[in-house]
Design a protein around this motif. Structure first.
Motif, mmCIF file in Angstrom:
data_model
loop_
_atom_site.group_PDB
_atom_site.id
_atom_site.type_symbol
_atom_site.label_atom_id
_atom_site.label_comp_id
_atom_site.label_asym_id
_atom_site.label_seq_id
_atom_site.Cartn_x
_atom_site.Cartn_y
_atom_site.Cartn_z
ATOM 1 N N SER A 87 0.877 -1.128 -0.096
ATOM 2 C CA SER A 87 0.002 0.147 -0.186
ATOM 3 C C SER A 87 1.051 1.125 0.028
ATOM 4 N N VAL A 88 2.076 1.219 -0.036
ATOM 5 C CA VAL A 88 3.022 2.174 0.047
ATOM 6 C C VAL A 88 3.355 2.771 -1.368
ATOM 7 N N THR A 89 3.114 4.138 -1.463
ATOM 8 C CA THR A 89 3.474 4.717 -2.844
ATOM 9 C C THR A 89 5.009 4.636 -3.185
ATOM 10 N N LEU A 90 5.362 3.690 -4.029
ATOM 11 C CA LEU A 90 6.815 3.463 -4.309
ATOM 12 C C LEU A 90 7.554 4.533 -5.326
ATOM 13 N N TYR A 91 6.627 5.138 -6.222
ATOM 14 C CA TYR A 91 7.003 5.776 -7.231
ATOM 15 C C TYR A 91 6.395 7.346 -7.206
ATOM 16 N N ASP A 92 6.855 8.424 -7.344
ATOM 17 C CA ASP A 92 6.397 9.664 -7.405
ATOM 18 C C ASP A 92 6.669 10.660 -8.847
ATOM 19 N N GLU A 93 6.587 11.789 -8.951
ATOM 20 C CA GLU A 93 6.854 12.437 -10.158
ATOM 21 C C GLU A 93 8.128 12.391 -10.357
ATOM 22 N N ARG A 94 9.087 12.459 -9.271
ATOM 23 C CA ARG A 94 10.585 12.442 -9.492
ATOM 24 C C ARG A 94 11.002 11.353 -10.119
ATOM 25 N N ASP A 95 10.474 10.282 -9.787
ATOM 26 C CA ASP A 95 10.730 8.860 -10.274
ATOM 27 C C ASP A 95 10.486 8.842 -11.990
ATOM 28 N N LEU A 96 9.299 9.520 -12.177
ATOM 29 C CA LEU A 96 9.068 9.476 -13.651
ATOM 30 C C LEU A 96 9.988 10.212 -14.487
ATOM 31 N N GLU A 97 10.130 11.384 -13.793
ATOM 32 C CA GLU A 97 10.979 12.379 -14.547
ATOM 33 C C GLU A 97 12.351 11.692 -14.855
ATOM 34 N N LEU A 98 12.881 10.890 -13.811
ATOM 35 C CA LEU A 98 14.001 10.072 -13.826
ATOM 36 C C LEU A 98 14.147 9.152 -14.945
ATOM 37 N N GLU A 99 12.934 8.530 -14.951
ATOM 38 C CA GLU A 99 12.649 7.554 -16.045
ATOM 39 C C GLU A 99 12.726 8.061 -17.565
ATOM 40 N N ARG A 100 11.927 9.139 -17.658
ATOM 41 C CA ARG A 100 11.952 9.816 -18.835
ATOM 42 C C ARG A 100 13.039 10.143 -19.179
ATOM 43 N N ARG A 101 13.976 10.929 -18.631
ATOM 44 C CA ARG A 101 15.156 11.251 -18.877
ATOM 45 C C ARG A 101 16.369 10.213 -19.193
ATOM 46 N N ALA A 102 16.035 9.045 -18.429
ATOM 47 C CA ALA A 102 17.012 8.095 -18.659
ATOM 48 C C ALA A 102 16.522 7.157 -20.061
ATOM 49 N N SER A 103 15.231 7.216 -20.191
ATOM 50 C CA SER A 103 14.830 6.398 -21.705
ATOM 51 C C SER A 103 15.220 7.484 -22.684
ATOM 52 N N LEU A 104 15.266 8.713 -22.681
ATOM 53 C CA LEU A 104 15.609 9.533 -23.551
ATOM 54 C C LEU A 104 17.089 9.560 -23.826
ATOM 55 N N ARG A 105 17.947 9.314 -22.706
ATOM 56 C CA ARG A 105 19.052 9.054 -23.055
ATOM 57 C C ARG A 105 19.767 7.786 -23.648
ATOM 58 N N THR A 106 18.799 6.687 -23.271
ATOM 59 C CA THR A 106 19.343 5.409 -23.740
ATOM 60 C C THR A 106 18.916 5.522 -25.122
ATOM 61 N N LEU A 107 17.829 6.071 -25.766
ATOM 62 C CA LEU A 107 17.403 6.194 -27.100
ATOM 63 C C LEU A 107 18.781 6.971 -28.039
ATOM 64 N N GLN A 108 19.051 8.081 -27.242
ATOM 65 C CA GLN A 108 20.023 8.894 -27.920
ATOM 66 C C GLN A 108 21.437 8.030 -28.139
ATOM 67 N N ILE A 109 21.696 7.340 -26.957
ATOM 68 C CA ILE A 109 23.074 6.573 -27.190
ATOM 69 C C ILE A 109 22.998 5.491 -28.129
#
Length: 127
Positions: free
Chosen positions: A53-75
């Motif tokens: 029942s604990v919230t494990l992800y928040d908007e900071r995690d979503l932003e981190l995932e977005r940036r990591a995904s973009l960087r992965t595609l760029q590389i």
């Protein structure tokens, strides 16, 4: 915050154990056992993720995932572009034969970018 870290360690630890168990089992010539261990790790990850029942992800995690995904595609795009052009040139040389696996890899990375473009377009116009 400590509880969240503990749950995350448990989740990612179960994935790591599943992958490690799979690799060890395949190396020992037990591929089916490896698949069972791998899927057990995945199901444990999902069980912790959806079972708490604990919230494990928040908007900071979503932003981190977005940036990591973009960087992965760029590389992947940069490395793929350089490698693809290099192999096209090398394939023209009489002493070099480009293996079929390389061609399949380029089809795979190209398909990744096509899927990304389709998903990006769908998400953009869905709003």
């Amino acid at each position: 915050m400590a509880t969240i870290r503990r749950y995350r360690r448990l989740m990612y630890g179960s994935i790591a154990a599943g992958v490690a168990g799979f690799l060890v089992a395949v190396e020992l010539d037990y591929p089916f056992v490896g698949l069972v261990v791998y899927w057990t790790g995945i199901l444990a990850f999902l069980g912790v993720w959806k079972g708490t029942s604990v919230t494990l992800y928040d908007e900071r995690d979503l932003e981190l995932e977005r940036r990591a995904s973009l960087r992965t595609l760029q590389i992947a795009g940069g490395v793929g572009l350089v490698a693809m052009t290099g192999l096209v040139v090398a394939d023209q040389l009489p002493s070099v034969a480009v293996p079929e696996q390389a061609v399949g890899g380029f089809y795979t990375i190209s398909a990744l970018f096509v899927v990304y473009g389709a998903v990006y377009t769908a998400v953009r116009y869905r709003r």
